[in-house]
Design an enzyme around this catalytic site. Sequence first.
Site, mmCIF file in Angstrom:
data_model
loop_
_atom_site.group_PDB
_atom_site.id
_atom_site.type_symbol
_atom_site.label_atom_id
_atom_site.label_comp_id
_atom_site.label_asym_id
_atom_site.label_seq_id
_atom_site.Cartn_x
_atom_site.Cartn_y
_atom_site.Cartn_z
ATOM 1 N N ASP A 1 36.331 -2.307 3.788
ATOM 2 C CA ASP A 1 35.211 -2.762 2.971
ATOM 3 C C ASP A 1 35.583 -3.995 2.150
ATOM 4 O OD1 ASP A 1 34.036 -0.457 3.895
ATOM 5 O OD2 ASP A 1 33.678 0.412 1.912
ATOM 6 N N HIS B 1 40.290 -1.218 2.137
ATOM 7 C CA HIS B 1 39.619 -2.421 1.647
ATOM 8 C C HIS B 1 40.463 -3.646 1.990
ATOM 9 C CE1 HIS B 1 37.785 0.764 -0.740
ATOM 10 N NE2 HIS B 1 36.774 -0.050 -0.954
HETATM 11 ZN ZN ZN Z 1 32.667 -2.111 -1.602
#
Ligand code: ZN
Length: 218
Positions: A33, A172
């Site tokens: 992400d 992430h």
């Molecule tokens: Zn996010």
Amino acid sequence: MLNLSPPRWVARLVPGITWHIPNCANEVYLTFDDGPTAAVTPWVLAELSARGVKATFFCLGRNAERYPDIMAQIRAGGHAVGNHTYSHLKGFATPTADYYHDAALANTFLHASLFRPPYGRITVDQMRMLSARYRVVLWSLLSMDYSRHVTPARCLQFVTRHVQSGDVIVFHDSLKAERNLRYALPRALDWMLANGYSFATLAEAAPVGILTPALLHP
Ligand SMILES: [Zn+2]
């Protein structure tokens, strides 16, 4: 105790969200992400490529607009792209129409059919509107890589101790997560490969309910 996955009562309240994709083949679904970022995403792509692993990148529209070359690298690597809004909006704090338009703006750069709400927070109205256009995907296992309270070794343990067949796993490719990610990702990949796990993108995996072994493993 850290919360590693969204509460199950949410799943009962809001049907239609993909949390995990049960299968008997030890297949799991890596997701990244908040990218792409110049500092982290090319390194993630190299780590995945070195091991023949495919993943799904839930990108921010503003980052995709800034880094079209990295977006091209993601697609050229055979990975899937999902929409994570243009500006990382909080669903609960944003009017539904504004939220939808922010996601639509992101999609002019992303061309995605998958959507993940930032923070996993989305109102029922937003969910209804977005699920008409996208397959909404949350997760079943968080690496906690973004947390400065989590050490790199703990981040790795969250994955290796908790991973199960069918998990949708969150990392992430962001600056905030970089320290933990650079330690945990290669080790988690090697551990999962050594323990019989395989990887597919969320574009390849069927939603829960119409999943069959033949669809996952033709
Ligand atoms: Zn996010």
